[in-house]
Structures are given as C-alpha cells and as structure tokens.
Design an enzyme around this catalytic site. Structure first.
Site, PDB file in Angstrom:
ATOM      1  N   CYS A 178       0.690  -1.327   0.131  1.00 61.08           N
ATOM      2  CA  CYS A 178      -0.235   0.471   0.261  1.00 61.08           C
ATOM      3  C   CYS A 178       1.381   1.412   0.071  1.00 61.08           C
ATOM      4  O   CYS A 178       0.576   2.718  -0.134  1.00 61.08           O
ATOM      5  CB  CYS A 178      -1.231  -0.323   0.812  1.00 61.08           C
ATOM      6  SG  CYS A 178      -1.789  -1.098   1.233  1.00 61.08           S
ATOM      7  N   HIS A 208      -3.186   7.478   2.118  1.00 57.99           N
ATOM      8  CA  HIS A 208      -3.496   5.597   1.451  1.00 57.99           C
ATOM      9  C   HIS A 208      -5.657   5.664   1.478  1.00 57.99           C
ATOM     10  O   HIS A 208      -5.180   5.297   3.658  1.00 57.99           O
ATOM     11  CB  HIS A 208      -2.684   4.485   1.563  1.00 57.99           C
ATOM     12  CG  HIS A 208      -3.072   2.892   1.721  1.00 57.99           C
ATOM     13  ND1 HIS A 208      -4.246   3.442   0.273  1.00 57.99           N
ATOM     14  CD2 HIS A 208      -3.183   2.178   2.749  1.00 57.99           C
ATOM     15  CE1 HIS A 208      -4.104   1.900   0.527  1.00 57.99           C
ATOM     16  NE2 HIS A 208      -3.274   0.946   2.353  1.00 57.99           N
ATOM     17  N   ASN A 248     -10.083  -0.473   0.325  1.00 60.20           N
ATOM     18  CA  ASN A 248      -9.149  -0.013   0.100  1.00 60.20           C
ATOM     19  C   ASN A 248      -8.523  -1.247  -1.445  1.00 60.20           C
ATOM     20  O   ASN A 248      -8.115  -2.428  -1.128  1.00 60.20           O
ATOM     21  CB  ASN A 248      -7.757  -1.195   0.949  1.00 60.20           C
ATOM     22  CG  ASN A 248      -6.301  -0.691   1.674  1.00 60.20           C
ATOM     23  OD1 ASN A 248      -5.520  -0.753   0.498  1.00 60.20           O
ATOM     24  ND2 ASN A 248      -5.749  -1.707   2.541  1.00 60.20           N
TER      25      ASN A 248
HETATM   26  N1  COA Z   1     -18.102  -8.761  10.528  1.00 58.99           N
HETATM   27  C1  COA Z   1     -18.202  -8.485  11.581  1.00 58.99           C
HETATM   28  N2  COA Z   1     -17.867  -8.872  12.180  1.00 58.99           N
HETATM   29  C2  COA Z   1     -16.412  -9.057  12.152  1.00 58.99           C
HETATM   30  C3  COA Z   1     -15.911  -8.540  11.367  1.00 58.99           C
HETATM   31  C4  COA Z   1     -16.734  -8.493  10.199  1.00 58.99           C
HETATM   32  N3  COA Z   1     -16.561  -8.012   9.030  1.00 58.99           N
HETATM   33  N4  COA Z   1     -14.751  -8.916  10.886  1.00 58.99           N
HETATM   34  C5  COA Z   1     -14.092  -8.763  12.607  1.00 58.99           C
HETATM   35  N5  COA Z   1     -15.360  -9.116  13.140  1.00 58.99           N
HETATM   36  C6  COA Z   1     -15.335  -9.725  14.671  1.00 58.99           C
HETATM   37  C7  COA Z   1     -14.426 -10.299  14.927  1.00 58.99           C
HETATM   38  O1  COA Z   1     -14.372 -12.094  15.443  1.00 58.99           O
HETATM   39  C8  COA Z   1     -14.217  -9.298  16.452  1.00 58.99           C
HETATM   40  O2  COA Z   1     -15.376 -10.649  17.302  1.00 58.99           O
HETATM   41  P1  COA Z   1     -15.206 -11.976  18.445  1.00 58.99           P
HETATM   42  O3  COA Z   1     -15.100 -10.158  19.587  1.00 58.99           O
HETATM   43  O4  COA Z   1     -16.786 -11.997  18.475  1.00 58.99           O
HETATM   44  O5  COA Z   1     -13.521 -11.532  18.818  1.00 58.99           O
HETATM   45  C9  COA Z   1     -14.874  -8.243  16.363  1.00 58.99           C
HETATM   46  O6  COA Z   1     -15.799  -8.539  14.850  1.00 58.99           O
HETATM   47  C10 COA Z   1     -13.847  -7.680  16.550  1.00 58.99           C
HETATM   48  O7  COA Z   1     -12.794  -7.819  16.269  1.00 58.99           O
HETATM   49  P2  COA Z   1     -11.562  -6.733  16.150  1.00 58.99           P
HETATM   50  O8  COA Z   1     -10.853  -7.658  15.514  1.00 58.99           O
HETATM   51  O9  COA Z   1     -11.284  -6.578  17.079  1.00 58.99           O
HETATM   52  O10 COA Z   1     -12.338  -5.659  15.258  1.00 58.99           O
HETATM   53  P3  COA Z   1     -11.716  -4.430  14.661  1.00 58.99           P
HETATM   54  O11 COA Z   1     -12.395  -3.589  15.434  1.00 58.99           O
HETATM   55  O12 COA Z   1     -10.183  -4.587  14.995  1.00 58.99           O
HETATM   56  O13 COA Z   1     -11.706  -3.299  13.808  1.00 58.99           O
HETATM   57  C11 COA Z   1     -10.410  -3.930  11.099  1.00 58.99           C
HETATM   58  C12 COA Z   1     -11.467  -4.656  12.284  1.00 58.99           C
HETATM   59  C13 COA Z   1      -9.696  -4.435  10.805  1.00 58.99           C
HETATM   60  C14 COA Z   1     -11.384  -2.962  10.979  1.00 58.99           C
HETATM   61  C15 COA Z   1      -9.359  -2.524  12.046  1.00 58.99           C
HETATM   62  O14 COA Z   1      -8.403  -3.664  12.713  1.00 58.99           O
HETATM   63  C16 COA Z   1      -8.058  -2.197  11.019  1.00 58.99           C
HETATM   64  O15 COA Z   1      -8.774  -1.546  10.555  1.00 58.99           O
HETATM   65  N6  COA Z   1      -7.851  -2.276  10.849  1.00 58.99           N
HETATM   66  C17 COA Z   1      -6.645  -2.038   9.736  1.00 58.99           C
HETATM   67  C18 COA Z   1      -6.569  -2.415   9.187  1.00 58.99           C
HETATM   68  C19 COA Z   1      -5.861  -2.211   7.979  1.00 58.99           C
HETATM   69  O16 COA Z   1      -5.964  -0.631   7.446  1.00 58.99           O
HETATM   70  N7  COA Z   1      -4.639  -2.799   6.850  1.00 58.99           N
HETATM   71  C20 COA Z   1      -4.820  -2.613   5.470  1.00 58.99           C
HETATM   72  C21 COA Z   1      -3.681  -1.537   5.752  1.00 58.99           C
HETATM   73  S1  COA Z   1      -2.512  -1.051   4.022  1.00 58.99           S
END
Ligand code: COA
Length: 333
Positions: free
Chosen positions: A118, A260, A290
């Site tokens: 990215c 980004h 993304n």
């Molecule tokens: N739909 C519903 N529930 C989901 C899900 C989805 N698509 N994806 C994960 N969950 C659930 C998980 O299983 C977890 O459930 P649990 O509490 O029962 O275990 C809960 O939602 C919370 O998951 P978590 O991973 O803690 O969520 P989060 O608030 O960290 O959000 C992201 C997840 C991926 C959106 C976030 O971490 C993020 O945006 N990170 C940056 C990623 C990124 O930008 N990457 C590319 C960089 S170039």
C-alpha cells in the site's frame, strides 16, 4: 531530502481505471458472516470493485489508467522515459511494467515493477522524482495498481471486506521551479513488523532420490488488523509532521490531506492528531475500499477531475502498509 536537487518534479496528469463489478456490503454478507453496519462503522467502506471479468488482468487496468493520463494531456507516449508500476499483485512475477510499455507505445521508456504494497505509489513517486531531480529523465509514468481480491481468503471476514481492485496513474515531469512541484518527502520501514501484514510464500518439500526440491505457492493475505491500525495512526502523523517541518511548513499550511485509503477511521484519526480539519481529507474509500497501491492515484485523479485542488495548494500525500513501510510526499500543486 538532500539539497542536491537540480530539477523540480511535478505531476502534470492523472488517470484511473476500475473494474466493472461492484460488490456492496450487503453482497459481502452473502459470502461471509458480516453486515453493512459492521463494515461501514469499522471502516467507512460501502462497496468495492472486483476484477471478475474473464480474461481481464491488473495489467489491463494499469494500461487503461495510463492511457487516460497520457490522453488527457495529448502526450506522445514515445516521450516517456521511465515507467514504474507499483503493484503487489502482478499477473507476471517477473513484472508487468513492460506490458504497459508495449501497450501504450512508450517505445523509449525503461519499465520496471516496484513491490511495496500500500506504500507502493508513494515510493514509486519518490523513486521517479529522484530520476528527475538528478536530470536523468524528464517524463515518468508512475502507476499504482492492485487486485488484492485475488489474494484474500474469501472465508476470512476480517480481511476480505477491506480490499478492492483498481489502478491509478500519474505523469511526473521535470520543471524548473520549486513552485507546483514536489517539495519534500520522508520514507520509513519497520521490517520487524513485517508479519503484521503479508502474503507469504509457502514451500512444499518434494522428495527426490538425489535432491530436495522445494516448490510452493503464495498463501492468502494475513493481517493483524489491530496492530496495523495502531501503527498507521501513530507513525503516519509523525512522518507528515517531519516532512512539513523540514521545509518550514506546518500542518496549518496544508490544504489537502491525501492518505492511503485504508480505513475512514485511520484517515480521521491521523487528521485529528495533526489538527487538520476533516474537510481537508480527500476520501473515496466508501466506493472502492482499500485498493492498495492504487488508492492514492485513484483518489488524486478523482480530486483533480472534480477541480478540488487549486494551483499552489499544499497537498500532503501519505502511504502506509505492509513491510511495514510508510512515507509522505509534500507537494505544491
Ligand atoms: N463482520 C462482522 N464481524 C467481524 C468482521 C466482519 N467483517 N470482522 C471481524 N469481526 C468480528 C471479530 O471476529 C471480533 O469478534 P469477537 O469480538 O467475537 O472476537 C469483532 O468483530 C472485533 O474484531 P476486531 O478485529 O477487534 O475488530 P476491529 O475493531 O479491530 O476492526 C479492522 C477490524 C480490520 C476493521 C481494524 O482492525 C482495521 O481497520 N485495522 C487496519 C487494517 C488495515 O487498514 N489494513 C491495511 C493497511 S494498508
């Protein structure tokens, strides 16, 4: 940036291309257990475009975006000296930039791929500017293109909802002034966190009577979402602040913040840390998700098309992602 800069470098044209197939959050919920509400509140994404057309590859999108950028200024492709294709999902592991060179008729251009996920477009833009600053080349096509839909695990709801496919292109040209040009850049890498986001290669040992042959394949995207999030909101503001202060600018001077397009919450948190008004954020990720190396040139093209950015505006571009890598470019438009 060192002060041996002899030539300025500016972006003189932009282009982009997206696949036809649009997949909404509701449609995602038929693939994995998720909902529009979860995806939108956690990421700001509403829909994404996926490369599903048979026979169409990421190179085709990259070529379409390049042709738009060239045609927009009626440029003779034979005057392009260099093509840099930033992609982490090429359709040829040996590189796809030469395919672009051929299809757009850039017969005099050198062409190579650059792999930096990215951050690829930002690193590509900085690489291009180095060739221009030293007077080596005059016209450079920088393309960011990715089809990460080919590399996500479609049963992993925490990653497959995030990514979309697209391509964006810019033409960077040498100029004789520091006005309307790239003013500064800053790049960083933290290789100790490379496991937070990767598409790793897995080897399978193939026993042979005399040799151990190892051949394998790439796995799906694996990501530690929480750590990537923390990294982005902590490091990107530092990079931007440094890049601005090195040239005696402050965040108050910023007219547009083009990050980004990973997650709306990251965009907001970075702007908030920098005390930059959210009205100055360029964002289109609700429509595309993304798109990795394509996200910045795609958003830039849309902003330019809608006449958002005025001459002399200070534009801050920052990319971040796997590596982990991140970087900033400050431009006067
Ligand atoms: N739909 C519903 N529930 C989901 C899900 C989805 N698509 N994806 C994960 N969950 C659930 C998980 O299983 C977890 O459930 P649990 O509490 O029962 O275990 C809960 O939602 C919370 O998951 P978590 O991973 O803690 O969520 P989060 O608030 O960290 O959000 C992201 C997840 C991926 C959106 C976030 O971490 C993020 O945006 N990170 C940056 C990623 C990124 O930008 N990457 C590319 C960089 S170039």
């Amino acid at each position: 940036m060192k002060s041996y800069m002899m030539q300025g470098a500016k972006i003189i044209s932009t282009g982009s291309a997206i696949p036809f197939a649009k997949v909404t959050n509701e449609q995602m919920s038929s693939i994995v257990e998720t909902s529009d509400e979860w995806i939108f509140t956690r990421t700001g994404i509403k829909e994404r475009r996926l490369l599903t057309e048979s026979g169409k590859s990421i190179s085709d999108l990259a070529i379409d975006a390049s042709i738009k950028a060239i045609d927009d200024i009626s440029m003779d492709p034979a005057t392009i000296d260099l093509i840099i294709l930033a992609t982490s999902s090429p359709d040829d592991l040996f590189g796809s930039a030469s395919k672009i060179q051929d299809k757009i008729g850039a017969i005099n251009a050198v062409a190579f791929d650059l792999t930096a996920a990215c951050s690829g477009f930002v690193i590509g833009l900085i690489t291009a500017s180095q060739f221009i600053f030293t007077g080596t080349y005059k016209n450079i096509l920088v393309v960011g293109a990715d089809a990460l839909s080919k590399w996500v695990d479609w049963s992993d709801r925490s990653t497959c909802i995030l990514f979309g496919d697209a391509a964006g292109a810019v033409i960077v040209q040498s100029c004789n002034s520091v006005f309307n040009s790239i003013l500064n850049f800053h790049l960083s890498t933290a290789g100790n966190y490379s496991d937070y986001l990767s598409i790793s290669y897995e080897e399978n040992l193939q026993p042979h009577p005399t040799l151990n042959l190892c051949q394998g394949s790439f796995k799906y995207i694996s990501m530690n979402g929480k750590e990537v999030y923390k990294f982005a909101v902590s490091q990107v503001p530092l990079s931007i602040t440094k890049c601005l202060s090195d040239i005696n600018l402050s965040t108050e001077d910023v007219d547009w913040l083009l990050l980004h397009q990973a997650n709306e919450r990251i965009l907001m948190a970075v702007a908030e840390k920098l005390c930059i008004s959210k009205d100055k954020i360029i964002s289109n990720l609700s429509k595309y998700g993304n798109t990795s190396a394509a996200s910045i040139p795609l958003a830039l093209h849309e902003a330019v098309q809608s006449n958002k950015i005025y001459r002399n505006d200070i534009l801050v571009i920052a990319g971040f992602g796997a590596g982990l890598t991140w970087g900033t470019v400050v431009m006067r438009w």
